[in-house]
Write a protein that holds these residues in place. Sequence first.
Motif, PDB file in Angstrom:
ATOM      1  N   PHE A  79     -11.691 -40.281 126.391  1.00  0.00           N
ATOM      2  CA  PHE A  79     -12.245 -41.180 125.385  1.00  0.00           C
ATOM      3  C   PHE A  79     -12.343 -40.490 124.025  1.00  0.00           C
ATOM      4  CE2 PHE A  79     -15.676 -43.204 123.028  1.00  0.00           C
ATOM      5  CZ  PHE A  79     -15.316 -44.537 123.111  1.00  0.00           C
ATOM      6  N   GLY A  80     -12.643 -39.185 124.039  1.00  0.00           N
ATOM      7  CA  GLY A  80     -12.808 -38.458 122.782  1.00  0.00           C
ATOM      8  C   GLY A  80     -11.570 -38.485 121.914  1.00  0.00           C
ATOM      9  N   ILE A  81     -10.380 -38.301 122.500  1.00  0.00           N
ATOM     10  CA  ILE A  81      -9.147 -38.295 121.714  1.00  0.00           C
ATOM     11  C   ILE A  81      -8.559 -39.692 121.576  1.00  0.00           C
ATOM     12  CG2 ILE A  81      -7.667 -37.826 123.694  1.00  0.00           C
ATOM     13  CD1 ILE A  81      -7.247 -36.558 120.047  1.00  0.00           C
ATOM     14  N   TYR A  82      -8.865 -40.600 122.524  1.00  0.00           N
ATOM     15  CA  TYR A  82      -8.321 -41.954 122.432  1.00  0.00           C
ATOM     16  C   TYR A  82      -8.960 -42.733 121.292  1.00  0.00           C
ATOM     17  CZ  TYR A  82      -7.307 -46.830 123.453  1.00  0.00           C
ATOM     18  OH  TYR A  82      -6.896 -48.132 123.340  1.00  0.00           O
ATOM     19  N   PHE A  83     -10.247 -42.539 121.071  1.00  0.00           N
ATOM     20  CA  PHE A  83     -10.946 -43.317 120.051  1.00  0.00           C
ATOM     21  C   PHE A  83     -10.361 -43.084 118.655  1.00  0.00           C
ATOM     22  CE2 PHE A  83     -14.661 -44.448 117.393  1.00  0.00           C
ATOM     23  CZ  PHE A  83     -14.820 -45.751 117.827  1.00  0.00           C
ATOM     24  N   ILE A 138      -4.348 -39.282 125.238  1.00  0.00           N
ATOM     25  CA  ILE A 138      -3.174 -39.425 124.377  1.00  0.00           C
ATOM     26  C   ILE A 138      -2.177 -40.401 124.993  1.00  0.00           C
ATOM     27  CG2 ILE A 138      -1.173 -38.195 123.433  1.00  0.00           C
ATOM     28  CD1 ILE A 138      -2.950 -35.738 123.154  1.00  0.00           C
ATOM     29  N   TRP A 139      -2.018 -40.331 126.314  1.00  0.00           N
ATOM     30  CA  TRP A 139      -1.074 -41.202 126.999  1.00  0.00           C
ATOM     31  C   TRP A 139      -1.490 -42.662 126.961  1.00  0.00           C
ATOM     32  CZ3 TRP A 139      -2.592 -43.824 131.537  1.00  0.00           C
ATOM     33  CH2 TRP A 139      -1.584 -44.582 132.146  1.00  0.00           C
ATOM     34  N   ALA A 140      -2.784 -42.933 127.080  1.00  0.00           N
ATOM     35  CA  ALA A 140      -3.281 -44.304 127.185  1.00  0.00           C
ATOM     36  C   ALA A 140      -3.018 -45.085 125.898  1.00  0.00           C
ATOM     37  CB  ALA A 140      -4.774 -44.309 127.505  1.00  0.00           C
ATOM     38  N   GLN A 141      -2.579 -46.332 126.062  1.00  0.00           N
ATOM     39  CA  GLN A 141      -2.331 -47.212 124.920  1.00  0.00           C
ATOM     40  C   GLN A 141      -3.342 -48.347 124.839  1.00  0.00           C
ATOM     41  OE1 GLN A 141       1.914 -47.976 125.887  1.00  0.00           O
ATOM     42  NE2 GLN A 141       2.368 -47.032 123.910  1.00  0.00           N
ATOM     43  N   ILE A 176       0.174 -30.363 126.567  1.00  0.00           N
ATOM     44  CA  ILE A 176      -0.449 -30.715 125.281  1.00  0.00           C
ATOM     45  C   ILE A 176       0.352 -30.118 124.125  1.00  0.00           C
ATOM     46  CG2 ILE A 176      -2.498 -30.381 123.845  1.00  0.00           C
ATOM     47  CD1 ILE A 176      -4.155 -30.493 126.436  1.00  0.00           C
ATOM     48  N   GLY A 177       0.837 -28.889 124.290  1.00  0.00           N
ATOM     49  CA  GLY A 177       1.671 -28.278 123.259  1.00  0.00           C
ATOM     50  C   GLY A 177       2.927 -29.097 123.016  1.00  0.00           C
ATOM     51  N   TRP A 178       3.559 -29.557 124.081  1.00  0.00           N
ATOM     52  CA  TRP A 178       4.765 -30.387 123.957  1.00  0.00           C
ATOM     53  C   TRP A 178       4.437 -31.707 123.259  1.00  0.00           C
ATOM     54  CZ3 TRP A 178       5.620 -35.233 126.158  1.00  0.00           C
ATOM     55  CH2 TRP A 178       6.914 -35.738 125.995  1.00  0.00           C
ATOM     56  N   ILE A 179       3.290 -32.307 123.580  1.00  0.00           N
ATOM     57  CA  ILE A 179       2.900 -33.578 122.967  1.00  0.00           C
ATOM     58  C   ILE A 179       2.759 -33.439 121.458  1.00  0.00           C
ATOM     59  CG2 ILE A 179       0.979 -35.213 122.748  1.00  0.00           C
ATOM     60  CD1 ILE A 179       0.541 -34.928 125.760  1.00  0.00           C
ATOM     61  N   PHE A 180       2.105 -32.380 121.011  1.00  0.00           N
ATOM     62  CA  PHE A 180       1.905 -32.198 119.572  1.00  0.00           C
ATOM     63  C   PHE A 180       3.196 -31.808 118.860  1.00  0.00           C
ATOM     64  CE2 PHE A 180      -2.581 -32.266 120.604  1.00  0.00           C
ATOM     65  CZ  PHE A 180      -3.170 -32.764 119.444  1.00  0.00           C
ATOM     66  N   ARG A 181       4.089 -31.102 119.546  1.00  0.00           N
ATOM     67  CA  ARG A 181       5.366 -30.741 118.920  1.00  0.00           C
ATOM     68  C   ARG A 181       6.266 -31.963 118.741  1.00  0.00           C
ATOM     69  NH1 ARG A 181       5.218 -26.330 122.461  1.00  0.00           N
ATOM     70  NH2 ARG A 181       6.722 -27.388 123.829  1.00  0.00           N
ATOM     71  N   THR A 182       6.237 -32.860 119.702  1.00  0.00           N
ATOM     72  CA  THR A 182       7.116 -34.033 119.650  1.00  0.00           C
ATOM     73  C   THR A 182       6.449 -35.250 119.023  1.00  0.00           C
ATOM     74  OG1 THR A 182       6.443 -34.724 121.882  1.00  0.00           O
ATOM     75  CG2 THR A 182       8.342 -33.225 121.699  1.00  0.00           C
ATOM     76  N   GLY A 183       5.108 -35.255 118.981  1.00  0.00           N
ATOM     77  CA  GLY A 183       4.398 -36.414 118.449  1.00  0.00           C
ATOM     78  C   GLY A 183       4.343 -37.583 119.415  1.00  0.00           C
ATOM     79  N   TRP A 184       4.622 -37.333 120.693  1.00  0.00           N
ATOM     80  CA  TRP A 184       4.645 -38.409 121.703  1.00  0.00           C
ATOM     81  C   TRP A 184       3.290 -39.091 121.823  1.00  0.00           C
ATOM     82  CZ3 TRP A 184       2.243 -38.680 126.678  1.00  0.00           C
ATOM     83  CH2 TRP A 184       2.740 -39.699 127.507  1.00  0.00           C
ATOM     84  N   ARG A 185       3.293 -40.392 121.677  1.00  0.00           N
ATOM     85  CA  ARG A 185       2.099 -41.237 121.768  1.00  0.00           C
ATOM     86  C   ARG A 185       1.044 -40.913 120.710  1.00  0.00           C
ATOM     87  NH1 ARG A 185       1.548 -44.080 126.814  1.00  0.00           N
ATOM     88  NH2 ARG A 185       3.673 -44.760 127.287  1.00  0.00           N
ATOM     89  N   ILE A 186       1.394 -40.086 119.723  1.00  0.00           N
ATOM     90  CA  ILE A 186       0.445 -39.774 118.652  1.00  0.00           C
ATOM     91  C   ILE A 186       0.893 -40.420 117.346  1.00  0.00           C
ATOM     92  CG2 ILE A 186      -0.564 -37.943 117.227  1.00  0.00           C
ATOM     93  CD1 ILE A 186      -0.465 -36.106 119.566  1.00  0.00           C
ATOM     94  N   ARG A 187       2.134 -40.175 116.991  1.00  0.00           N
ATOM     95  CA  ARG A 187       2.651 -40.685 115.725  1.00  0.00           C
ATOM     96  C   ARG A 187       3.278 -42.059 115.851  1.00  0.00           C
ATOM     97  NH1 ARG A 187       4.236 -35.145 115.642  1.00  0.00           N
ATOM     98  NH2 ARG A 187       3.080 -33.961 114.064  1.00  0.00           N
ATOM     99  N   SER A 188       3.403 -42.535 117.075  1.00  0.00           N
ATOM    100  CA  SER A 188       4.019 -43.857 117.266  1.00  0.00           C
ATOM    101  C   SER A 188       2.977 -44.871 117.697  1.00  0.00           C
ATOM    102  CB  SER A 188       5.112 -43.762 118.330  1.00  0.00           C
ATOM    103  OG  SER A 188       4.574 -43.317 119.552  1.00  0.00           O
TER     104      SER A 188
END
Length: 253
Positions: free
Chosen positions: A78-82, A159-162, A241-253
């Motif tokens: 919840f902390g990062i999803y909000f 991060i994964w949750a939409q 988590i490192g891969w997620i931030f490098r690729t921007g998966w589910r963060i920038r989109s």
Amino acid sequence: MNLTAIAAIYRFEMARTFRTLLQSVVSPVLSTSLYFVVFGAAIGSRIDQVEGVSYGAFIVPGLIMLSVVTQSVTNAAFGIYFPKFIGTIYELLSAPASFLEITAGYVLAAATKSFAIGLIILATAFLFVDITIQHPIWMLAFLVLTCLSFSLLGFIIGIWAQNFEQLQLVPLLIITPLIFLGGSFYSVTMLPPVWQTITLFNPVVYLVSGFRWSFFGLADVAIGWSLLAIVAFTAICIAIIGWIFRTGWRIRS
């Protein structure tokens, strides 16, 4: 290392906890107390001992793990999803902070909450049963490692949750069943040989076994394997988590 960024995120998350104290702390403690009443009193009256330990005391480590794992995953998710939900995630990404610093702020806050809940539940357990902790340092070590590792997993889920449905999907349908089937309320040695082998594929078994060993000196698997499992799980989560931030998966989109 930008300690200011870590501290700012940490303070913000902890402040949110104190604003929702009833939901964040009181609710899981009351729920676990009901488990003590149902399993410890009702079922415990019919099961005398498990491996020389009274059933009421035997389930204490499992109950603590049940609450700690659930709270770690939920709080971090919840902390990062909000921030994603309201759009403030871009402020975090544009701040002078690396992915390690952002992750550390959220994960440490979630781990602190679940660690505190674990200690409160342990103190509550003394009101119901007599407990002797043979290895208190190891008990705290397993508790801290569990809080950190599953807070990392919760961060990934957040991060994964939409949507809010997906946010609750993994904890309800995967994490909780794994905990119940991971020896929280029974010893793996009580199962038939085939199911003992199958159960060893459940990662939660290693956490519960190591944590229970710190209380009673009893373990379903070797302590070395328990430590290796939790360290490996933590390393895998950090790599993801490192891969997620490098690729921007589910963060920038």
